[in-house]
Design a protein around this motif. Structure first.
Motif: not given
Lengths: 188, 197
Positions: A59-88
């Motif tokens: 998230x820190x490395x890609x923070x500049x790609x976040x268009x709307x800071x108000x959407x930080x929550x869903x954006x962060x969980x999208x990263x978490x979702x991808x990380x979890x499924x990558x592990x699976x």
């Protein structure tokens, strides 16, 4: 309502300028939620912690790609979702196409400080959750435990809102049937 | 559940628009079946929440190590491009600077020397002289034109008079010829008469 002197959006702006302390403050607001989301998906504390660290680093490395800071929550969980499924995917044996099913969380039935709910109900809920498909369980986690709106969940798991609703309501029907005997015994 | 105007589960999860939510509220008050279904949903949610959140075993944090930090120039550049407002402001600032530089460095237009004191009398005399010259020239041209026209008219008139005079002389000559012939005939007739007597 929690009053925050500094909004997440302000911290994101500062973190984008390279202020690590602002980002650490942002982490402190989200780490517990993200950790528990990942813990319920991967059902392993060590993995959940490692993934959480990876999530916040990405998230820190890609923070500049976040268009709307108000959407930080869903954006962060999208990263978490991808990380979890990558592990699976990494852990899935070669050629296996079966539904992704994490192991039951070791020691889940004795969470620290759980004085309100009887252990039998906690066990029953944990077992019922693990009988759901990975998609259904994730939808339940995002809606019931994390409190996201349908649109936000759709953004996190990258599917239509109608699919999110379908997964959630099917999962609730299954859970209702699974938990009915426990409730009938008057545990809740 | 099918008796409700909207999906009861959407209502339970507060996913309905305000107007629809009010309609559902009114319906639920009068529908025992929907109230029971809501209770069942609440029961499942309460049971699920029996599984509490855990504390994270180790706090996550990053250290501010200058080695991993982008350079100050890089951060400034990223921040500049990362914000439309900043980019707009920077553009406006650059435009302002360019305008100021242009205003300061452009060649100064030849400053008009202080206007010499105007000699009004000389100017008027010059103007009068030029006017008189122009008028005299115009008058001379007009007189020459009139003289030329007069001469042409006189020449034409003289020519016409000469022609008329010549015509009169021809007629007089003819008249005299006729008269001469008549006189001759009278002389001849008189002579013949005298001879005949």
């Amino acid at each position: 309502m929690i009053f925050r002197a500094v909004e997440d959006a302000d911290l994101i702006r500062k973190a984008r300028r390279g202020e690590v302390e602002a980002y650490n403050l942002l982490i402190s607001r989200w780490e517990r939620r993200v950790y528990n989301y990942l813990l319920r998906i991967v059902a392993n504390r060590e993995d959940a912690l490692d993934l959480s660290q990876d999530v916040f680093l990405k998230a820190y490395q890609n923070l500049r790609k976040l268009d709307d800071p108000a959407r930080f929550g869903p954006w962060l969980y999208r990263i978490a979702h991808n990380e979890a499924y990558s592990l699976f995917r990494k852990r899935r044996p070669e050629g296996e196409t079966a539904e992704l099913q994490p192991e039951t969380l070791e020691g889940e039935a004795t969470p620290g400080g759980n004085a309100v709910f009887p252990i039998e109900l906690t066990l029953a809920v944990s077992n019922a959750l693990h009988k759901l498909s990975a998609d259904q369980r994730e939808t339940i986690i995002l809606k019931i435990y994390q409190g996201f709106k349908f649109e936000e969940i759709a953004e996190i798991v990258a599917c239509p809102v109608s699919t999110v609703k379908s997964r959630l309501y099917t999962a609730l029907d299954l859970l209702k049937a699974e938990l009915a005997p426990v409730k009938a015994r008057g545990v809740s | 559940m099918s008796c409700s105007p909207f999906d009861l589960r959407d209502y339970y999860f507060k996913e309905l628009a305000e107007h629809d939510r009010r309609l559902m509220e009114a319906h639920v008050k009068t529908c025992a079946g929907c109230r029971e279904e809501l209770e069942r949903l609440r029961g499942v949610e309460t049971a699920l929440l029996a599984l509490p959140d855990e504390e994270i075993p180790q706090r996550i944090g990053f250290v501010s190590d200058p080695v991993f930090q982008p350079s100050a120039l890089r951060r400034w550049w990223d921040a500049l491009w990362g914000s439309a407002a900043r980019l707009g402001f920077a553009s406006a600032a650059m435009l302002s600077i360019a305008l100021v530089v242009f205003a300061l460095t452009r060649p100064v237009p030849q400053a008009s020397a202080p206007a010499p004191a105007i000699d009004r009398t000389a100017l008027e005399a010059d103007f009068t002289k030029r006017l008189n010259d122009a008028v005299q020239k115009a008058v001379a041209a007009s007189e020459a034109r009139q003289a030329r026209q007069t001469q042409e008219l006189l020449a034409t008139s003289e020519k016409r008079e000469a022609l008329e005079r010549e015509a009169v002389m021809v007629r007089v000559q003819e008249y005299l010829e006729v008269e001469k012939k008549r006189m001759n005939r009278m002389i001849l007739a008189s002579n013949e008469y005298g001879e005949a007597r």
